[in-house]
Motif scaffolding. Structure first.
Motif, mmCIF file in Angstrom:
data_model
loop_
_atom_site.group_PDB
_atom_site.id
_atom_site.type_symbol
_atom_site.label_atom_id
_atom_site.label_comp_id
_atom_site.label_asym_id
_atom_site.label_seq_id
_atom_site.Cartn_x
_atom_site.Cartn_y
_atom_site.Cartn_z
ATOM 1 N N SER A 42 0.793 -1.230 0.000
ATOM 2 C CA SER A 42 0.000 0.000 0.000
ATOM 3 C C SER A 42 0.830 1.287 0.000
ATOM 4 C CB SER A 42 -1.009 -0.003 1.149
ATOM 5 O OG SER A 42 -0.378 0.001 2.386
ATOM 6 N N PRO A 43 1.884 1.450 0.812
ATOM 7 C CA PRO A 43 2.581 2.745 0.745
ATOM 8 C C PRO A 43 3.329 2.954 -0.567
ATOM 9 C CG PRO A 43 3.654 1.306 2.338
ATOM 10 C CD PRO A 43 2.422 0.600 1.863
ATOM 11 N N PHE A 44 4.000 1.928 -1.035
ATOM 12 C CA PHE A 44 4.825 2.104 -2.232
ATOM 13 C C PHE A 44 3.985 2.158 -3.504
ATOM 14 C CE2 PHE A 44 7.667 0.223 0.915
ATOM 15 C CZ PHE A 44 8.674 1.172 0.912
ATOM 16 N N SER A 46 0.819 3.201 -3.699
ATOM 17 C CA SER A 46 0.101 4.472 -3.744
ATOM 18 C C SER A 46 1.040 5.613 -4.139
ATOM 19 C CB SER A 46 -0.561 4.758 -2.403
ATOM 20 O OG SER A 46 0.401 4.935 -1.390
ATOM 21 N N PHE A 47 2.288 5.559 -3.680
ATOM 22 C CA PHE A 47 3.270 6.562 -4.084
ATOM 23 C C PHE A 47 3.534 6.501 -5.583
ATOM 24 C CE2 PHE A 47 7.792 7.335 -5.011
ATOM 25 C CZ PHE A 47 7.849 8.689 -4.756
ATOM 26 N N MET A 66 -2.394 9.922 -3.956
ATOM 27 C CA MET A 66 -1.849 8.880 -3.086
ATOM 28 C C MET A 66 -2.408 8.986 -1.671
ATOM 29 S SD MET A 66 2.066 10.091 -2.363
ATOM 30 C CE MET A 66 2.380 10.711 -3.982
ATOM 31 N N PHE A 70 -3.687 5.280 -0.400
ATOM 32 C CA PHE A 70 -3.011 4.596 0.690
ATOM 33 C C PHE A 70 -3.958 4.114 1.794
ATOM 34 C CE2 PHE A 70 -0.912 4.940 4.866
ATOM 35 C CZ PHE A 70 -0.095 3.830 4.768
ATOM 36 N N PHE A 74 -4.509 0.234 2.817
ATOM 37 C CA PHE A 74 -4.103 -0.117 4.171
ATOM 38 C C PHE A 74 -5.257 -0.743 4.945
ATOM 39 C CE2 PHE A 74 -3.080 0.588 8.612
ATOM 40 C CZ PHE A 74 -1.740 0.230 8.658
#
Length: 94
Positions: A42-44, A46-47, A66, A70, A74
């Protein structure tokens, strides 16, 4: 380089989760996929999606998408983790 990290880490996370859950019970699969989705995907992802979208529309503020992607990913990972933690093992009646 940011695209490589943004798309490479989620792909590696999917590969790792697949290897960790192959042949395991469904409870462990939910737990592993939930953790991998929350920490690696999810973090990478969405980035990377936000950065890609910002480059396509030529507007830096568009990268803030993002912020919406995210939390959704998440929460899906958190739900998978909680389902795995609280799911009861199937009992064999015979």
């Amino acid at each position: 380089m940011p695209f490589l990290l943004g798309y490479g880490i989620p792909i590696f996370g999917v590969f790792l989760a697949y290897k960790l859950t192959k042949g395991k019970n469904i409870k462990r699969q939910y737990i592993v996929w939930g953790i991998i989705l929350m920490l690696a995907i999810s973090p990478f992802l969405s980035f990377a999606i936000g950065l890609t979208y910002a480059l396509i529309v030529q507007n830096g503020w568009a990268g803030l998408i993002m912020v919406y992607i995210f939390p959704v990913l998440f929460l899906v990972g958190l739900i998978l983790l909680l389902v795995g933690l609280f799911k009861k093992e199937p009992t064999d009646p015979y």
